[in-house]
Design a protein around this motif. Structure first.
Motif, PDB file in Angstrom:
ATOM      1  N   PRO A  30       8.198   1.601   2.754  1.00 56.93           N
ATOM      2  CA  PRO A  30       7.382   2.731   2.287  1.00 56.93           C
ATOM      3  C   PRO A  30       6.408   2.346   1.173  1.00 56.93           C
ATOM      4  O   PRO A  30       5.252   2.765   1.181  1.00 56.93           O
ATOM      5  CB  PRO A  30       8.422   3.741   1.792  1.00 56.93           C
ATOM      6  CG  PRO A  30       9.667   3.404   2.542  1.00 56.93           C
ATOM      7  CD  PRO A  30       9.650   1.923   2.686  1.00 56.93           C
ATOM      8  N   ALA A  31       6.860   1.544   0.217  1.00 56.46           N
ATOM      9  CA  ALA A  31       5.989   1.146  -0.887  1.00 56.46           C
ATOM     10  C   ALA A  31       4.797   0.351  -0.376  1.00 56.46           C
ATOM     11  O   ALA A  31       3.656   0.564  -0.804  1.00 56.46           O
ATOM     12  CB  ALA A  31       6.772   0.329  -1.907  1.00 56.46           C
ATOM     13  N   ILE A  34       2.259   2.642   1.416  1.00 58.92           N
ATOM     14  CA  ILE A  34       1.514   3.456   0.449  1.00 58.92           C
ATOM     15  C   ILE A  34       0.382   2.643  -0.170  1.00 58.92           C
ATOM     16  O   ILE A  34      -0.773   3.109  -0.246  1.00 58.92           O
ATOM     17  CB  ILE A  34       2.455   3.988  -0.647  1.00 58.92           C
ATOM     18  CG1 ILE A  34       3.372   5.072  -0.073  1.00 58.92           C
ATOM     19  CG2 ILE A  34       1.645   4.547  -1.825  1.00 58.92           C
ATOM     20  CD1 ILE A  34       4.481   5.495  -1.020  1.00 58.92           C
ATOM     21  N   PHE A  35       0.667   1.415  -0.578  1.00 56.62           N
ATOM     22  CA  PHE A  35      -0.371   0.628  -1.247  1.00 56.62           C
ATOM     23  C   PHE A  35      -1.397   0.076  -0.267  1.00 56.62           C
ATOM     24  O   PHE A  35      -2.560  -0.140  -0.648  1.00 56.62           O
ATOM     25  CB  PHE A  35       0.260  -0.481  -2.089  1.00 56.62           C
ATOM     26  CG  PHE A  35       0.736   0.005  -3.418  1.00 56.62           C
ATOM     27  CD1 PHE A  35      -0.156   0.141  -4.472  1.00 56.62           C
ATOM     28  CD2 PHE A  35       2.060   0.368  -3.616  1.00 56.62           C
ATOM     29  CE1 PHE A  35       0.263   0.618  -5.698  1.00 56.62           C
ATOM     30  CE2 PHE A  35       2.488   0.848  -4.843  1.00 56.62           C
ATOM     31  CZ  PHE A  35       1.590   0.976  -5.893  1.00 56.62           C
ATOM     32  N   ILE A  37      -2.543   1.802   2.222  1.00 54.97           N
ATOM     33  CA  ILE A  37      -3.435   2.960   2.370  1.00 54.97           C
ATOM     34  C   ILE A  37      -4.314   3.118   1.133  1.00 54.97           C
ATOM     35  O   ILE A  37      -5.539   3.301   1.241  1.00 54.97           O
ATOM     36  CB  ILE A  37      -2.615   4.239   2.617  1.00 54.97           C
ATOM     37  CG1 ILE A  37      -1.911   4.158   3.979  1.00 54.97           C
ATOM     38  CG2 ILE A  37      -3.515   5.478   2.555  1.00 54.97           C
ATOM     39  CD1 ILE A  37      -0.916   5.286   4.220  1.00 54.97           C
ATOM     40  N   LEU A  38      -3.707   3.047  -0.056  1.00 54.83           N
ATOM     41  CA  LEU A  38      -4.468   3.254  -1.286  1.00 54.83           C
ATOM     42  C   LEU A  38      -5.528   2.174  -1.497  1.00 54.83           C
ATOM     43  O   LEU A  38      -6.678   2.475  -1.850  1.00 54.83           O
ATOM     44  CB  LEU A  38      -3.514   3.293  -2.482  1.00 54.83           C
ATOM     45  CG  LEU A  38      -2.563   4.499  -2.538  1.00 54.83           C
ATOM     46  CD1 LEU A  38      -1.599   4.360  -3.711  1.00 54.83           C
ATOM     47  CD2 LEU A  38      -3.339   5.804  -2.647  1.00 54.83           C
ATOM     48  N   GLU A  72      -0.788  -6.880   0.706  1.00 54.84           N
ATOM     49  CA  GLU A  72       0.247  -5.874   0.932  1.00 54.84           C
ATOM     50  C   GLU A  72       0.635  -5.857   2.406  1.00 54.84           C
ATOM     51  O   GLU A  72       1.811  -5.723   2.757  1.00 54.84           O
ATOM     52  CB  GLU A  72      -0.258  -4.487   0.510  1.00 54.84           C
ATOM     53  CG  GLU A  72      -0.591  -4.371  -0.960  1.00 54.84           C
ATOM     54  CD  GLU A  72       0.613  -4.549  -1.853  1.00 54.84           C
ATOM     55  OE1 GLU A  72       1.752  -4.448  -1.372  1.00 54.84           O
ATOM     56  OE2 GLU A  72       0.415  -4.811  -3.041  1.00 54.84           O
ATOM     57  N   TYR A 269       5.137  -4.170  -7.981  1.00 55.66           N
ATOM     58  CA  TYR A 269       4.308  -2.983  -7.774  1.00 55.66           C
ATOM     59  C   TYR A 269       3.850  -2.374  -9.095  1.00 55.66           C
ATOM     60  O   TYR A 269       2.698  -1.930  -9.215  1.00 55.66           O
ATOM     61  CB  TYR A 269       5.073  -1.952  -6.939  1.00 55.66           C
ATOM     62  CG  TYR A 269       5.133  -2.330  -5.481  1.00 55.66           C
ATOM     63  CD1 TYR A 269       4.012  -2.231  -4.683  1.00 55.66           C
ATOM     64  CD2 TYR A 269       6.315  -2.818  -4.911  1.00 55.66           C
ATOM     65  CE1 TYR A 269       4.045  -2.600  -3.349  1.00 55.66           C
ATOM     66  CE2 TYR A 269       6.355  -3.195  -3.581  1.00 55.66           C
ATOM     67  CZ  TYR A 269       5.214  -3.077  -2.803  1.00 55.66           C
ATOM     68  OH  TYR A 269       5.255  -3.456  -1.490  1.00 55.66           O
TER      69      TYR A 269
END
Length: 307
Positions: A30-31, A34-35, A37-38, A72, A269
């Motif tokens: 999940p982490a 998320i990164f 995408i960001l 990532e 992170y």
């Protein structure tokens, strides 16, 4: 059923605690998502701003964003290869190979460790060039410690040196032997120390320029619409974020392969991904094109004078 589920807790701990294990933890899916995408969003924003406003000295920052996104992606695909069956994974375009955690292959590991290390050096290159543009915009060369002709060249050359040393260290570190690990860590530390030294000197130059300009302002700096103060503050904030990240990475490699930072993914992170994302978003919001529209003639003149 993937092989990770056939490994009991003891077996997995044995694998990640082996002398030459490439990871000291089981990476979080999940982490990473998320990164990915960001970083994709902020990098896309920089590419759009770059093309629309033609602020070419932001090219290194955009490339650094791609490195972070790719890192990532590779970091997660590599570590979750058994679960994702990475023959075709959208994160990196090309299949990395169907390998099962914890049987990580060398190639993807080299990619992710090198990209993670060198991306901030690309961010730094844009920050160095930004100061040159600020000095140019207020005719402030007379109050700068270094002439604008040499400012960018000196710090970008130092940045490139740091970049190459860290990249070489990342490659050596992945050699898989105790000697390679030791030599790789030494090279990475050298590159990080070079980055911190040049960054410290850069901040000194920026602060001295700021103080001198306030004491002996130029005509252009007295313009109430001139954005130089705000742009300097942005550089200070971005520099502080990169400096903190670099210092933490130095501590990480001094602690060694079994240190507290390297064995806990949260530090990666918190002190790398979050800080570097903040740098990119900061420049999305406080982009030079947002502060003051520039004509093509202005940009051409700036480029000629910086050269």
């Amino acid at each position: 059923m993937d092989q990770n589920h056939t490994l009991d807790h003891t077996d997995f701990n044995t694998v990640i605690n082996a002398p030459h294990s490439k990871y000291r933890y089981k990476p979080s899916l999940p982490a990473a998502i998320i990164f990915i995408i960001l970083f994709s969003l902020t990098t896309g924003g920089h590419v759009f701003q770059l093309i629309r406003r033609r602020i070419w000295y932001f090219i290194p920052l955009a490339i650094g964003g791609v490195c972070k996104w790719s890192n990532e992606a590779v970091h997660q695909v590599f570590s979750k290869a058994n679960a994702l069956q990475v023959e075709s994974v959208g994160y990196v375009g090309r299949a990395i190979g169907s390998k099962e955690t914890p049987d990580w292959t060398l190639g993807p590991f080299i990619i992710q460790i090198v990209l993670l290390l060198v991306a901030p050096a690309l961010f730094a290159a844009t920050i160095y060039m930004s100061l040159g543009h600020i000095i140019l915009s207020v005719d402030g060369e007379s109050v700068s410690l270094i002439r604008k002709k040499w400012l960018t060249k000196v710090f970008v050359c130092g940045d490139v040196l740091s970049f190459l040393v860290q990249a070489a260290g990342g490659g050596v570190l992945a050699g898989g032997t105790a000697k390679a690990a030791t030599n790789g860590q030494r090279l990475i530390l050298l590159g990080l120390f070079l980055q911190v030294i040049f960054f410290g000197l850069f901040v000194l130059v920026a602060v001295v320029f700021h103080i001198r300009l306030r004491k002996a302002p130029t005509n252009k700096s007295l313009d109430p619409n001139a954005p130089w103060r705000r742009r300097l503050i942005v550089l200070y904030v971005a520099s502080a974020l990169i400096m903190v990240r670099s210092v933490v990475r130095i501590i990480e490699y001094i602690q060694g392969n079994r240190g507290n930072i390297l064995t806990h993914e949260v530090f990666l992170y918190l002190f790398d991904s979050v800080l570097m994302l903040a740098v990119m978003v900061l420049f999305n919001v406080e982009h030079p094109s947002q502060v003051k529209p520039r004509s093509r003639k202005d940009m051409a003149d700036d480029s000629m004078q910086l050269d």
